[in-house]
Structure formats: C-alpha cells, structure tokens
Design a protein around this motif. Structure first.
Motif, mmCIF file in Angstrom:
data_model
loop_
_atom_site.group_PDB
_atom_site.id
_atom_site.type_symbol
_atom_site.label_atom_id
_atom_site.label_comp_id
_atom_site.label_asym_id
_atom_site.label_seq_id
_atom_site.Cartn_x
_atom_site.Cartn_y
_atom_site.Cartn_z
ATOM 1 N N ALA A 170 -7.327 11.145 -7.103
ATOM 2 C CA ALA A 170 -6.904 10.238 -6.038
ATOM 3 C C ALA A 170 -7.750 8.978 -5.951
ATOM 4 O O ALA A 170 -7.271 7.926 -5.548
ATOM 5 N N GLN A 171 -9.004 9.058 -6.325
ATOM 6 C CA GLN A 171 -9.920 7.922 -6.178
ATOM 7 C C GLN A 171 -10.293 7.340 -7.540
ATOM 8 O O GLN A 171 -11.281 7.730 -8.140
ATOM 9 N N ILE A 177 0.840 -1.200 0.000
ATOM 10 C CA ILE A 177 0.000 0.000 0.000
ATOM 11 C C ILE A 177 0.876 1.252 0.000
ATOM 12 O O ILE A 177 0.639 2.195 -0.762
ATOM 13 N N LYS A 178 1.907 1.252 0.829
ATOM 14 C CA LYS A 178 2.822 2.393 0.892
ATOM 15 C C LYS A 178 3.500 2.627 -0.462
ATOM 16 O O LYS A 178 3.598 3.763 -0.935
ATOM 17 N N CYS A 187 2.832 10.729 -10.038
ATOM 18 C CA CYS A 187 2.155 9.641 -10.736
ATOM 19 C C CYS A 187 3.001 8.950 -11.802
ATOM 20 O O CYS A 187 3.425 9.555 -12.779
ATOM 21 N N TRP A 231 1.016 4.258 -2.914
ATOM 22 C CA TRP A 231 0.823 5.692 -2.660
ATOM 23 C C TRP A 231 2.043 6.498 -3.081
ATOM 24 O O TRP A 231 1.924 7.619 -3.565
ATOM 25 N N GLN A 232 3.247 5.938 -2.916
ATOM 26 C CA GLN A 232 4.450 6.645 -3.363
ATOM 27 C C GLN A 232 4.438 6.825 -4.875
ATOM 28 O O GLN A 232 4.820 7.874 -5.385
ATOM 29 N N ALA A 286 1.802 7.126 -6.646
ATOM 30 C CA ALA A 286 0.733 8.078 -6.953
ATOM 31 C C ALA A 286 1.129 9.521 -6.629
ATOM 32 O O ALA A 286 0.582 10.452 -7.210
ATOM 33 N N GLN A 287 2.087 9.725 -5.718
ATOM 34 C CA GLN A 287 2.480 11.090 -5.344
ATOM 35 C C GLN A 287 3.155 11.825 -6.498
ATOM 36 O O GLN A 287 3.044 13.037 -6.611
ATOM 37 N N ASP A 308 0.454 14.896 -8.624
ATOM 38 C CA ASP A 308 0.276 14.344 -7.280
ATOM 39 C C ASP A 308 -1.168 13.892 -7.108
ATOM 40 O O ASP A 308 -2.039 14.662 -6.712
ATOM 41 N N ARG A 309 -1.431 12.639 -7.422
ATOM 42 C CA ARG A 309 -2.790 12.109 -7.304
ATOM 43 C C ARG A 309 -3.233 12.039 -5.854
ATOM 44 O O ARG A 309 -4.426 12.060 -5.576
ATOM 45 N N CYS A 310 -2.307 11.965 -4.919
ATOM 46 C CA CYS A 310 -2.679 11.923 -3.496
ATOM 47 C C CYS A 310 -3.378 13.209 -3.074
ATOM 48 O O CYS A 310 -4.168 13.198 -2.134
#
Length: 85
Positions: free
Chosen positions: A50-51, A17-18, A27, A21-22, A24-25, A37-39
């Motif tokens: 993000a979703q 998961i981590k 992308c 997210w990395q 996605a930050q 930065d999708r986060c």
C-alpha cells in the motif's frame, strides 16, 4: 518550480485521489496489472504494498512542449522494480 497539483481545486484533487485508490484496490498501476488489493497491503508482482516509496524526484525540463506545457514537467522514480526487466 511549484507543483501544479497545488493549484487544483479541492474537489478535483479529491477526485484524483479517489481514482488512484480505486486503481490500487485491484492493482492496475503497472503493465502487469496483477489485480491484488494494495489498499489492504497485499504484495503483487512489483513487490510493493500500500505504501510505495519514492526513490527520487525532480524537475524534468527536457520533455517536449506538448507533454510539459509552458511550466515543464517532473519525474518521480519509485523504489522497487515494478517491471522485473
């Protein structure tokens, strides 16, 4: 067919998961690698923030055994066009 991730140890699932997210930050989730930065819900080339939304999913028994192992594999299709073919 039960999803294989349900058998992951909690530490391995948290690590995956981590890592997601990395990615996605800044992308790098599709071949366009737009770097948004999708986060923070920025919208990139794909039009998704993000979703991401799942359009469909299912078992995929037709993959070659080296890819799917003895338990088969699955498919997940997301909404939106991420490659703009």
């Amino acid at each position: 067919m039960a999803p294989r991730y349900l058998k992951l140890k909690p530490d391995e699932l948290k690590r995956r998961i981590k890592t997601a997210w990395q990615l996605a930050q800044q992308c790098r989730l599709c071949p366009h690698q737009c770097g948004i930065d999708r986060c923070n819900d920025e919208i990139g080339f794909c039009g998704i923030g993000a979703q991401a939304q799942v359009a469909s999913y299912g078992a995929h028994p037709g993959e070659e055994r080296p890819l799917s192992g003895i338990f088969g594999s699955g498919t997940i299709f997301f909404s939106g066009c991420n490659l703009h073919c």
